[in-house]
Design a protein around this motif. Structure first.
Motif, PDB file in Angstrom:
ATOM      1  N   ALA A 120       0.831  -1.207   0.000  1.00 44.57           N
ATOM      2  CA  ALA A 120       0.000   0.000   0.000  1.00 44.57           C
ATOM      3  C   ALA A 120       0.865   1.256   0.000  1.00 44.57           C
ATOM      4  N   GLY A 167      -1.297  -1.433  -5.802  1.00 46.24           N
ATOM      5  CA  GLY A 167      -2.535  -1.427  -5.029  1.00 46.24           C
ATOM      6  C   GLY A 167      -3.196  -2.798  -5.041  1.00 46.24           C
ATOM      7  N   ALA A 198       2.185   1.736  -3.510  1.00 44.85           N
ATOM      8  CA  ALA A 198       1.114   2.246  -4.377  1.00 44.85           C
ATOM      9  C   ALA A 198       0.889   3.730  -4.125  1.00 44.85           C
ATOM     10  N   TRP A 199       0.893   4.145  -2.866  1.00 51.61           N
ATOM     11  CA  TRP A 199       0.684   5.551  -2.523  1.00 51.61           C
ATOM     12  C   TRP A 199       1.810   6.425  -3.057  1.00 51.61           C
ATOM     13  N   SER A 255       1.245   1.971 -10.018  1.00 47.83           N
ATOM     14  CA  SER A 255       0.538   2.215  -8.766  1.00 47.83           C
ATOM     15  C   SER A 255      -0.719   1.352  -8.658  1.00 47.83           C
TER      16      SER A 255
END
Length: 85
Positions: A14, A40, A17-18, A36
């Motif tokens: 996560a 995620g 992805a952020w 991304s």
């Protein structure tokens, strides 16, 4: 111990992805967008693994986990092959 490892894997996915989505919003590079989304999905896959092993140990959620991982990988593959600048 397994709960800690599963949780750390989900948090790492996560976080990646952020960070990738933040970089995409600054540069608008399409590869960052696809990466991304993939990370995620991989974070979601790790959360499904966590749920499979710790919350529902008697239920087999391996098909769901494999599907999520495959979809995340296919999204990145699409971004690598068919997106051109």
């Amino acid at each position: 111990m397994a709960a800690v490892i599963y949780s750390l894997c989900a948090i790492t996915g996560a976080l990646c992805a952020w960070l990738l989505i933040r970089a995409y919003l600054r540069t608008r590079s399409r590869l960052l967008l696809w990466s991304s989304i993939c990370f995620g999905g991989l974070a979601l896959n790790n959360m499904a693994l966590w749920a499979d092993k710790l919350i529902f140990p008697t239920t087999d959620l391996s098909v769901l986990r494999i599907s999520i991982g495959l979809l995340a990988t296919l999204i990145l593959l699409y971004g690598l092959i068919w997106e051109e600048r």
